[in-house]
Design a protein around this motif. Structure first.
Motif, PDB file in Angstrom:
ATOM      1  N   VAL A   4       0.851  -1.189   0.000  1.00  0.00           N
ATOM      2  CA  VAL A   4       0.000   0.000   0.000  1.00  0.00           C
ATOM      3  C   VAL A   4       0.887   1.240   0.000  1.00  0.00           C
ATOM      4  O   VAL A   4       1.927   1.270   0.666  1.00  0.00           O
ATOM      5  CB  VAL A   4      -0.925   0.027   1.246  1.00  0.00           C
ATOM      6  N   HIS A   5       0.487   2.251  -0.749  1.00  0.00           N
ATOM      7  CA  HIS A   5       1.137   3.559  -0.720  1.00  0.00           C
ATOM      8  C   HIS A   5       0.118   4.536  -0.140  1.00  0.00           C
ATOM      9  O   HIS A   5      -0.983   4.676  -0.678  1.00  0.00           O
ATOM     10  CB  HIS A   5       1.545   3.977  -2.132  1.00  0.00           C
ATOM     11  N   PHE A   6       0.461   5.181   0.968  1.00  0.00           N
ATOM     12  CA  PHE A   6      -0.537   5.970   1.678  1.00  0.00           C
ATOM     13  C   PHE A   6       0.114   7.128   2.425  1.00  0.00           C
ATOM     14  O   PHE A   6       1.337   7.212   2.560  1.00  0.00           O
ATOM     15  CB  PHE A   6      -1.307   5.088   2.669  1.00  0.00           C
ATOM     16  N   SER A   7      -0.737   8.001   2.918  1.00  0.00           N
ATOM     17  CA  SER A   7      -0.289   9.099   3.770  1.00  0.00           C
ATOM     18  C   SER A   7      -1.003   8.971   5.115  1.00  0.00           C
ATOM     19  O   SER A   7      -2.219   8.756   5.163  1.00  0.00           O
ATOM     20  CB  SER A   7      -0.615  10.445   3.126  1.00  0.00           C
ATOM     21  N   TYR A   8      -0.225   9.095   6.188  1.00  0.00           N
ATOM     22  CA  TYR A   8      -0.783   9.057   7.538  1.00  0.00           C
ATOM     23  C   TYR A   8      -0.127  10.163   8.343  1.00  0.00           C
ATOM     24  O   TYR A   8       1.098  10.263   8.374  1.00  0.00           O
ATOM     25  CB  TYR A   8      -0.518   7.691   8.185  1.00  0.00           C
ATOM     26  N   GLN A   9      -0.975  11.009   8.937  1.00  0.00           N
ATOM     27  CA  GLN A   9      -0.495  12.185   9.653  1.00  0.00           C
ATOM     28  C   GLN A   9       0.435  13.008   8.755  1.00  0.00           C
ATOM     29  O   GLN A   9       1.490  13.468   9.158  1.00  0.00           O
ATOM     30  CB  GLN A   9       0.188  11.776  10.959  1.00  0.00           C
ATOM     31  N   GLN A  10      -0.029  13.126   7.485  1.00  0.00           N
ATOM     32  CA  GLN A  10       0.639  13.941   6.461  1.00  0.00           C
ATOM     33  C   GLN A  10       2.030  13.428   6.102  1.00  0.00           C
ATOM     34  O   GLN A  10       2.851  14.182   5.567  1.00  0.00           O
ATOM     35  CB  GLN A  10       0.699  15.415   6.889  1.00  0.00           C
ATOM     36  N   GLN A  11       2.278  12.141   6.358  1.00  0.00           N
ATOM     37  CA  GLN A  11       3.560  11.535   6.010  1.00  0.00           C
ATOM     38  C   GLN A  11       3.351  10.430   4.978  1.00  0.00           C
ATOM     39  O   GLN A  11       2.807   9.371   5.300  1.00  0.00           O
ATOM     40  CB  GLN A  11       4.239  10.952   7.258  1.00  0.00           C
ATOM     41  N   PRO A  12       3.742  10.661   3.712  1.00  0.00           N
ATOM     42  CA  PRO A  12       3.641   9.587   2.714  1.00  0.00           C
ATOM     43  C   PRO A  12       4.548   8.423   3.094  1.00  0.00           C
ATOM     44  O   PRO A  12       5.682   8.634   3.547  1.00  0.00           O
ATOM     45  CB  PRO A  12       4.114  10.258   1.423  1.00  0.00           C
ATOM     46  N   GLN A  13       4.059   7.213   2.927  1.00  0.00           N
ATOM     47  CA  GLN A  13       4.840   6.028   3.272  1.00  0.00           C
ATOM     48  C   GLN A  13       4.247   4.810   2.586  1.00  0.00           C
ATOM     49  O   GLN A  13       3.210   4.892   1.926  1.00  0.00           O
ATOM     50  CB  GLN A  13       4.866   5.835   4.792  1.00  0.00           C
ATOM     51  N   ILE A  14       4.928   3.692   2.730  1.00  0.00           N
ATOM     52  CA  ILE A  14       4.391   2.449   2.199  1.00  0.00           C
ATOM     53  C   ILE A  14       4.141   1.490   3.344  1.00  0.00           C
ATOM     54  O   ILE A  14       4.702   1.630   4.436  1.00  0.00           O
ATOM     55  CB  ILE A  14       5.305   1.822   1.134  1.00  0.00           C
ATOM     56  N   GLY A  15       3.278   0.533   3.085  1.00  0.00           N
ATOM     57  CA  GLY A  15       2.940  -0.431   4.118  1.00  0.00           C
ATOM     58  C   GLY A  15       2.420  -1.708   3.498  1.00  0.00           C
ATOM     59  O   GLY A  15       2.440  -1.889   2.273  1.00  0.00           O
ATOM     60  N   ILE A  16       1.932  -2.582   4.363  1.00  0.00           N
ATOM     61  CA  ILE A  16       1.425  -3.884   3.957  1.00  0.00           C
ATOM     62  C   ILE A  16       0.009  -4.024   4.490  1.00  0.00           C
ATOM     63  O   ILE A  16      -0.249  -3.765   5.678  1.00  0.00           O
ATOM     64  CB  ILE A  16       2.318  -5.008   4.502  1.00  0.00           C
ATOM     65  N   ALA A  17      -0.906  -4.419   3.617  1.00  0.00           N
ATOM     66  CA  ALA A  17      -2.291  -4.604   4.017  1.00  0.00           C
ATOM     67  C   ALA A  17      -2.482  -6.000   4.594  1.00  0.00           C
ATOM     68  O   ALA A  17      -2.150  -7.001   3.950  1.00  0.00           O
ATOM     69  CB  ALA A  17      -3.220  -4.400   2.818  1.00  0.00           C
ATOM     70  N   LEU A  18      -3.005  -6.038   5.825  1.00  0.00           N
ATOM     71  CA  LEU A  18      -3.355  -7.293   6.482  1.00  0.00           C
ATOM     72  C   LEU A  18      -4.780  -7.157   6.980  1.00  0.00           C
ATOM     73  O   LEU A  18      -5.070  -6.322   7.834  1.00  0.00           O
ATOM     74  CB  LEU A  18      -2.409  -7.589   7.653  1.00  0.00           C
ATOM     75  N   ASP A  19      -5.671  -7.976   6.444  1.00  0.00           N
ATOM     76  CA  ASP A  19      -7.094  -7.856   6.767  1.00  0.00           C
ATOM     77  C   ASP A  19      -7.560  -6.436   6.435  1.00  0.00           C
ATOM     78  O   ASP A  19      -7.427  -5.999   5.305  1.00  0.00           O
ATOM     79  CB  ASP A  19      -7.343  -8.231   8.227  1.00  0.00           C
ATOM     80  N   ASP A  20      -8.081  -5.690   7.417  1.00  0.00           N
ATOM     81  CA  ASP A  20      -8.573  -4.339   7.154  1.00  0.00           C
ATOM     82  C   ASP A  20      -7.672  -3.269   7.752  1.00  0.00           C
ATOM     83  O   ASP A  20      -8.099  -2.139   7.985  1.00  0.00           O
ATOM     84  CB  ASP A  20      -9.995  -4.175   7.726  1.00  0.00           C
ATOM     85  N   VAL A  21      -6.420  -3.617   7.993  1.00  0.00           N
ATOM     86  CA  VAL A  21      -5.490  -2.656   8.571  1.00  0.00           C
ATOM     87  C   VAL A  21      -4.212  -2.602   7.734  1.00  0.00           C
ATOM     88  O   VAL A  21      -3.947  -3.479   6.911  1.00  0.00           O
ATOM     89  CB  VAL A  21      -5.146  -2.995  10.038  1.00  0.00           C
ATOM     90  N   ILE A  22      -3.439  -1.555   7.985  1.00  0.00           N
ATOM     91  CA  ILE A  22      -2.185  -1.345   7.277  1.00  0.00           C
ATOM     92  C   ILE A  22      -1.040  -1.372   8.287  1.00  0.00           C
ATOM     93  O   ILE A  22      -1.065  -0.641   9.285  1.00  0.00           O
ATOM     94  CB  ILE A  22      -2.182   0.017   6.545  1.00  0.00           C
TER      95      ILE A  22
END
Length: 299
Positions: A4-22
């Motif tokens: 996943v490529h996303f922004s959280y608290q205005q910080q772009p980052q990448i992550g891994i989707a597991l179930d309904d969370v990142i």
């Protein structure tokens, strides 16, 4: 694995989707060896192909601890899963029943066109309707993400060059598209290439030509098919393109749309997209990509 490529608290980052969370990639760092540099941007995934196996190992060994640092999907801002593709290559009229519904001859070779790379958009991002068009259409498509350089590859080996797949919407302004024999003008307006929400690795997808593919307009299903209806399958598309150009890691290929687009309806029945319409693309194993269309003034 689903990246996943996303922004959280205005910080772009990448992550891994597991179930309904990142799970943010940064959360894996404390479990990684000192010699392992985890990816910070999406491009790192194909520049360091050995990372995928190491990331998978960390996830398997430390799932419980990592889930404690996970972020709910509703709390993130989704960004284009490939934010800076070198090429956005599109294949037209690649589903037999779509060619038939538009009264186009069945192609004997792939119909190749492109969008500019800055047309990409993320899941839940709005898509502005161009002021110069009144005939905007949706197109549910399977998107191939290239993982390593491909030039002159065989059909048999073609899928070895794929990093993963995602859902895509080849948004099209039909009146602009048909102004000339070149389709580009109607294909590459701002955010006319939504991709995502996940980048699912090739090993998890398996055969890309055995996937259910659908589109929904305001919750009503308008397209439903299977990627097995492609005239030119994913193997052949990669092989064919690699004979004429070099495919680089991070290039994306939109592989065509099935029947059910607005253009395929009788002319008197066509109701083009308007402000407030939501289009959702759903592909088996790849999730649901949703975007709302807005007037240019709202964008």
């Amino acid at each position: 694995m689903k990246y996943v490529h996303f922004s959280y608290q205005q910080q772009p980052q990448i992550g891994i989707a597991l179930d309904d969370v990142i799970v943010p990639m940064s959360a894996l760092q404390r479990f990684a060896s000192s010699s392992l540099s985890l990816p910070v941007i999406i491009d790192d995934l194909w520049s360091q192909p050995e990372l995928h196996t190491q990331i998978q190992h960390i996830l398997e060994q430390h799932t419980t601890e990592l889930m404690n640092q996970a972020i709910a999907e509703q709390d993130i801002e989704w960004l284009p899963i490939v934010p800076n593709p070198g090429k956005v290559i599109c294949i037209g009229l690649n589903y037999r029943r779509h060619a038939e519904e538009t009264n186009a001859p069945i192609p004997q070779t792939p119909v190749v066109f492109s969008k500019f790379s800055d047309a990409v958009a993320g899941h839940l991002q709005s898509v502005p309707l161009p002021q110069s068009s009144t005939q905007v259409d949706y197109e549910a498509e399977l998107c191939i993400v290239i993982g390593k350089q491909a030039s002159g590859v065989s059909t048999e080996d073609a899928l070895d060059y794929v990093f993963g797949y995602c859902a895509a919407n080849d948004v099209s302004a039909r009146d602009l598209q048909m102004l000339t024999s070149q389709w580009l003008l109607g294909k590459t307006c701002p955010r006319f290439a939504p991709i995502g929400p996940y980048l699912v690795t090739a090993d998890e997808v398996g055969d890309p030509n055995q996937l259910q593919i659908s589109a929904y307009l305001n919750g009503e299903q308008v397209q439903h098919s299977n990627t097995s209806d492609m005239i030119f399958d994913c193997r052949y598309i990669i092989h064919y393109l690699s004979q004429h150009m070099v495919l680089h890691p991070g290039d994306i290929i939109l592989t065509g749309t099935p029947e059910g687009v607005i253009l395929g309806q009788p002319e008197q029945d066509r109701v083009w997209l308007t402000s407030g319409d939501q289009v959702t693309i759903e592909i088996e194993k790849l999730g649901r990509l949703s975007n709302t269309f807005v007037s240019a003034e709202q964008h």
